[in-house]
Design a protein around this motif. Structure first.
Motif, PDB file in Angstrom:
ATOM      1  N   GLY A   1     -77.576 -47.571 -56.209  1.00 26.93           N
ATOM      2  CA  GLY A   1     -76.420 -46.973 -55.542  1.00 26.93           C
ATOM      3  C   GLY A   1     -76.048 -47.624 -54.216  1.00 26.93           C
ATOM      4  O   GLY A   1     -74.863 -47.817 -53.924  1.00 26.93           O
ATOM      5  N   VAL A   2     -77.047 -47.993 -53.422  1.00 27.66           N
ATOM      6  CA  VAL A   2     -76.765 -48.575 -52.102  1.00 27.66           C
ATOM      7  C   VAL A   2     -76.135 -49.976 -52.238  1.00 27.66           C
ATOM      8  O   VAL A   2     -75.461 -50.446 -51.318  1.00 27.66           O
ATOM      9  CB  VAL A   2     -78.046 -48.599 -51.237  1.00 27.66           C
ATOM     10  CG1 VAL A   2     -77.796 -49.176 -49.855  1.00 27.66           C
ATOM     11  CG2 VAL A   2     -78.626 -47.184 -51.101  1.00 27.66           C
TER      12      VAL A   2
ATOM     13  N   ASP B   1     -78.271 -40.535 -46.897  1.00 27.50           N
ATOM     14  CA  ASP B   1     -77.903 -39.143 -47.151  1.00 27.50           C
ATOM     15  C   ASP B   1     -78.382 -38.232 -46.025  1.00 27.50           C
ATOM     16  O   ASP B   1     -77.678 -37.305 -45.619  1.00 27.50           O
ATOM     17  CB  ASP B   1     -78.477 -38.685 -48.501  1.00 27.50           C
ATOM     18  CG  ASP B   1     -77.842 -39.433 -49.672  1.00 27.50           C
ATOM     19  OD1 ASP B   1     -76.730 -39.971 -49.499  1.00 27.50           O
ATOM     20  OD2 ASP B   1     -78.454 -39.485 -50.753  1.00 27.50           O
TER      21      ASP B   1
HETATM   22  O1  KG4 Z   1     -78.610 -45.264 -57.864  1.00 27.86           O
HETATM   23  P1  KG4 Z   1     -78.030 -43.977 -57.481  1.00 27.86           P
HETATM   24  O2  KG4 Z   1     -76.693 -43.597 -58.024  1.00 27.86           O
HETATM   25  O3  KG4 Z   1     -78.979 -42.797 -57.847  1.00 27.86           O
HETATM   26  C1  KG4 Z   1     -80.368 -42.898 -57.765  1.00 27.86           C
HETATM   27  O4  KG4 Z   1     -80.991 -43.400 -58.724  1.00 27.86           O
HETATM   28  O5  KG4 Z   1     -80.872 -42.496 -56.693  1.00 27.86           O
HETATM   29  O6  KG4 Z   1     -78.010 -43.976 -55.899  1.00 27.86           O
HETATM   30  C2  KG4 Z   1     -77.484 -42.916 -55.170  1.00 27.86           C
HETATM   31  C3  KG4 Z   1     -77.683 -43.238 -53.706  1.00 27.86           C
HETATM   32  C4  KG4 Z   1     -77.317 -42.078 -52.799  1.00 27.86           C
HETATM   33  O7  KG4 Z   1     -78.340 -41.946 -51.829  1.00 27.86           O
HETATM   34  C5  KG4 Z   1     -76.008 -42.543 -52.176  1.00 27.86           C
HETATM   35  O8  KG4 Z   1     -75.800 -42.010 -50.881  1.00 27.86           O
HETATM   36  C6  KG4 Z   1     -76.199 -44.036 -52.139  1.00 27.86           C
HETATM   37  O9  KG4 Z   1     -76.856 -44.351 -53.335  1.00 27.86           O
HETATM   38  N1  KG4 Z   1     -74.913 -44.752 -52.065  1.00 27.86           N
HETATM   39  C7  KG4 Z   1     -74.537 -45.523 -51.018  1.00 27.86           C
HETATM   40  C8  KG4 Z   1     -73.223 -45.969 -51.289  1.00 27.86           C
HETATM   41  N2  KG4 Z   1     -72.841 -45.459 -52.503  1.00 27.86           N
HETATM   42  C9  KG4 Z   1     -73.899 -44.718 -52.954  1.00 27.86           C
HETATM   43  N3  KG4 Z   1     -75.199 -45.859 -49.903  1.00 27.86           N
HETATM   44  C10 KG4 Z   1     -74.567 -46.652 -49.027  1.00 27.86           C
HETATM   45  N4  KG4 Z   1     -73.305 -47.103 -49.197  1.00 27.86           N
HETATM   46  C11 KG4 Z   1     -72.593 -46.799 -50.308  1.00 27.86           C
HETATM   47  N5  KG4 Z   1     -71.359 -47.246 -50.476  1.00 27.86           N
END
Ligand code: KG4
Ligand code: ZN
Length: 347
Positions: free
Chosen positions: A273-274, A170
């Motif tokens: 998310g990642v 981010d």
């Molecule tokens: O798990 P999550 O939905 O929320 C938390 O618990 O933090 O994760 C959100 C994170 C954000 O930083 C977003 O940029 C990242 O996951 N994210 C990704 C991707 N999709 C979401 N990072 C890298 N590649 C992706 N495709």
């Protein structure tokens, strides 16, 4: 056993009905992304207000999708932490209100346990995974490696010493002027770029621990961008994304490989998310093939925040007869140990 689950720890208002911790009978997620995008990140106060506005409609619609009423449920699960306190409080207060009105017991769930439990949901094209396994959780707030035993108990092996992987995505996206949340944007652009154009540091890669560090990568991107701009050149955004992503993926994959070798686990789960990242999924699969082990990811839609994963984790608690009372609190910082022991900190 049908569980209504509620997740409001960040910027998604989500409710789901999960049967036996495995089948999603209904799920509705009201995303606040468009509002927070204007500010380049989640504004906690705005998130709380939106949760309040959305929560009952989201719960009603999820029940409608499942074709069930409260009398068909066995419990109400809710994320109790960690996360944004004001946001968590909306979910916990709603769960308490439903519990009080229906007499159904409550189950407080740790957000990270939820992310991991997403791998236990049955999906059309992938079988559910059962513990024990090794797990990498990479989200906006966490980047940790855990051993998860057969009774879904977590032992931490290592984790980030500074930024979480998603946070680094981010922040780099922000430096590049990309829209929030940056992870999916960087993922998309990285596919068109040259991952070898810039050599960004692989934080702690050579350190024998299973810890991570991502803040140096982000700083290196900043320094590289400054240099390009000083020289009056155009920023090769795709190449920066591809090179940054290559650095993140290499450390995530290599530390997971090391953890698998150290612990002897034959099954690896990648969640958070990642874990939706296409490059990471491909690199983890290649590593697993080399090591002769299995790797599992929830489908991309279940990697990011959702209530079904909370229902899956809650089921394992319900099976042990562990329920919470109306005393349940919300905690911005809640460790897995605190959650597992049931000794919640003072609010
Ligand atoms: O798990 P999550 O939905 O929320 C938390 O618990 O933090 O994760 C959100 C994170 C954000 O930083 C977003 O940029 C990242 O996951 N994210 C990704 C991707 N999709 C979401 N990072 C890298 N590649 C992706 N495709
Ligand atoms: Zn999350």
């Amino acid at each position: 056993m049908n569980i209504l689950a509620i997740e409001t720890s960040c910027d998604e208002t989500s409710a789901a009905i999960v049967a036996d911790g495995a089948r999603v009978l209904g799920q509705v997620t009201a995303s606040q992304m468009e509002i927070h995008r204007q500010f380049g990140g989640v504004v906690p106060e705005v998130a709380s207000r939106r949760h309040v506005e959305a929560i009952t409609r989201v719960v009603d619609t999820a029940l409608g999708q499942a074709g069930l009423g409260f009398s068909d449920l066995a419990a109400i699960a809710v994320t109790m932490g960690p996360g944004l306190l004001g946001a968590l409080l909306v979910g916990v207060a709603a769960a308490k209100a439903y519990s009080l009105a229906t007499g159904l017991p409550m189950i407080g769930v740790h957000h990270i346990a939820g992310h991991v439990a997403a791998a236990m949901l049955e999906e059309p094209d992938r079988p559910a995974v059962r513990p024990p396994f090794l797990c990498l959780v990479a989200s906006g707030g966490h980047t940790e490696l855990y051993e998860v035993d057969a009774s879904f108990r977590f032992t931490r092996l290592g984790g980030t010493r500074d930024d979480a992987a998603g946070e680094a995505y981010d922040k780099v996206a922000r430096l590049l002027g990309l829209a929030y949340p940056g992870g999916p944007e960087v993922d998309k652009l990285a596919r068109q770029g040259d991952p070898a154009r810039f050599s960004f540091p692989r934080g702690l890669l050579d350190d024998p621990s299973l810890d991570f560090s991502f803040s140096g990568m982000k700083t290196a991107v900043l320094v590289a961008l400054d240099k390009i701009k000083r020289q009056g050149q155009d920023v090769p955004v795709e190449d920066v994304c591809a090179s940054f992503q290559a650095a993140v993926i290499e450390v995530l994959v290599e530390k997971t490989r090391r953890a698998a070798r150290m612990t002897g686990h034959r099954t690896v789960v990648v969640a958070g998310g990642v874990a939706a990242n296409r490059g990471l999924r491909a690199a983890m699969r290649a590593m697993a093939t080399e090591e002769g082990i299995g790797v599992h990811f929830p489908s991309p839609g279940l990697c990011t925040d959702n209530a079904a994963m909370i229902g899956a984790a809650a089921y394992l608690r319900a099976r042990e007869g562990r329920f919470d009372t109306l005393e349940l609190g919300a905690y911005a910082d809640l460790t897995l140990d605190e959650w597992q022991s049931g000794r919640y900190p003072a609010e």
